[in-house]
Design a protein around this motif. Structure first.
Motif, PDB file in Angstrom:
ATOM      1  N   CYS A 170       0.839  -1.194   0.000  1.00 55.08           N
ATOM      2  CA  CYS A 170       0.000   0.000   0.000  1.00 55.08           C
ATOM      3  C   CYS A 170       0.872   1.242   0.000  1.00 55.08           C
ATOM      4  O   CYS A 170       2.094   1.167   0.084  1.00 55.08           O
ATOM      5  N   MET A 225     -14.014   5.880   1.909  1.00 55.98           N
ATOM      6  CA  MET A 225     -13.470   5.767   0.564  1.00 55.98           C
ATOM      7  C   MET A 225     -13.586   7.109  -0.146  1.00 55.98           C
ATOM      8  O   MET A 225     -14.641   7.739  -0.148  1.00 55.98           O
ATOM      9  N   VAL A 233     -11.655   5.624  -6.367  1.00 56.27           N
ATOM     10  CA  VAL A 233     -11.355   4.251  -6.770  1.00 56.27           C
ATOM     11  C   VAL A 233     -11.212   4.197  -8.287  1.00 56.27           C
ATOM     12  O   VAL A 233     -11.908   4.908  -9.008  1.00 56.27           O
ATOM     13  N   ASP A 234     -10.268   3.402  -8.745  1.00 53.19           N
ATOM     14  CA  ASP A 234     -10.129   3.094 -10.163  1.00 53.19           C
ATOM     15  C   ASP A 234      -9.577   1.675 -10.259  1.00 53.19           C
ATOM     16  O   ASP A 234      -9.544   0.958  -9.266  1.00 53.19           O
ATOM     17  N   ARG A 235      -9.128   1.270 -11.430  1.00 49.22           N
ATOM     18  CA  ARG A 235      -8.627  -0.102 -11.599  1.00 49.22           C
ATOM     19  C   ARG A 235      -7.374  -0.378 -10.782  1.00 49.22           C
ATOM     20  O   ARG A 235      -7.123  -1.505 -10.383  1.00 49.22           O
ATOM     21  N   VAL A 260      -7.599   2.071  -4.650  1.00 44.47           N
ATOM     22  CA  VAL A 260      -8.707   2.668  -3.919  1.00 44.47           C
ATOM     23  C   VAL A 260      -8.067   3.504  -2.814  1.00 44.47           C
ATOM     24  O   VAL A 260      -7.093   3.084  -2.197  1.00 44.47           O
ATOM     25  N   THR A 261      -8.582   4.708  -2.613  1.00 45.09           N
ATOM     26  CA  THR A 261      -8.022   5.627  -1.625  1.00 45.09           C
ATOM     27  C   THR A 261      -9.020   5.823  -0.497  1.00 45.09           C
ATOM     28  O   THR A 261     -10.189   6.090  -0.739  1.00 45.09           O
ATOM     29  N   ARG A 282      -3.813   4.067   0.355  1.00 48.39           N
ATOM     30  CA  ARG A 282      -4.117   3.604  -1.005  1.00 48.39           C
ATOM     31  C   ARG A 282      -3.654   2.167  -1.146  1.00 48.39           C
ATOM     32  O   ARG A 282      -2.536   1.825  -0.749  1.00 48.39           O
ATOM     33  N   HIS A 289      -4.698  -1.750  -3.614  1.00 43.21           N
ATOM     34  CA  HIS A 289      -5.396  -2.301  -4.775  1.00 43.21           C
ATOM     35  C   HIS A 289      -6.841  -2.611  -4.394  1.00 43.21           C
ATOM     36  O   HIS A 289      -7.096  -3.136  -3.309  1.00 43.21           O
ATOM     37  N   PRO A 290      -7.790  -2.311  -5.286  1.00 44.22           N
ATOM     38  CA  PRO A 290      -9.205  -2.550  -4.977  1.00 44.22           C
ATOM     39  C   PRO A 290      -9.528  -4.002  -4.611  1.00 44.22           C
ATOM     40  O   PRO A 290     -10.413  -4.251  -3.809  1.00 44.22           O
ATOM     41  N   ALA A 346      -8.756  -4.348  -0.812  1.00 41.18           N
ATOM     42  CA  ALA A 346      -9.390  -3.448   0.143  1.00 41.18           C
ATOM     43  C   ALA A 346     -10.343  -4.167   1.107  1.00 41.18           C
ATOM     44  O   ALA A 346     -10.291  -3.915   2.313  1.00 41.18           O
TER      45      ALA A 346
END
Length: 129
Positions: free
Chosen positions: A51, A94, A97-99, A102-103, A114, A116-117, A120
């Motif tokens: 992360c 949250m 989020v994108d590919r 995720v923040t 941050r 990876h989705p 999460a």
């Protein structure tokens, strides 16, 4: 006939080369590592989730790459060449989020996380939220 076969082979090579450039190898190999971490977590093992963290206390307010260590006791933040410290951000919200990522922000905006989705949900479960 030999010219036709040669042209066909050359065309296949060009096509294969173009297809290889379209493959996201980072995502391909990253997916394999994420699946391995998910399997380890399902077995109850300690897992380190990569992360990026920005936290007033843990990173001095700067963004730093590291790992959230989950699975045995409280979740800990570990950065390169440093001992893990307990990570208790409180309630996370949250933000984006994108590919790729995720923040999350903690209450008060003093912490940004941050990851990876795909990972999460496991991290949020480990943090108790």
């Amino acid at each position: 006939m030999g010219e036709v076969v040669g042209a066909l082979v050359k065309g296949i090579i060009v096509l294969a080369g173009n297809l290889l450039t379209m493959i996201d190898t980072v995502e391909l190999f990253g997916g394999r590592r994420r699946r391995a971490r998910a399997a380890a977590a399902a077995r109850g093992e300690v897992v380190e989730y990569p992360c990026v963290l920005r936290d007033e206390e843990l990173t001095g307010g700067r963004e730093r790459r590291g790992w959230l260590v989950a699975g045995d006791g409280p979740v800990r933040w570990r950065s390169l060449r440093e001992e893990p410290v307990v990570f208790e951000p409180g309630e996370l919200t949250m933000q984006a989020v994108d590919r790729q990522a995720v923040t999350f922000h903690a209450a008060g905006g003093r912490t940004e996380l941050r990851l990876h989705p795909d990972e999460a949900p496991a991290v949020l479960r480990a943090l108790g939220g």
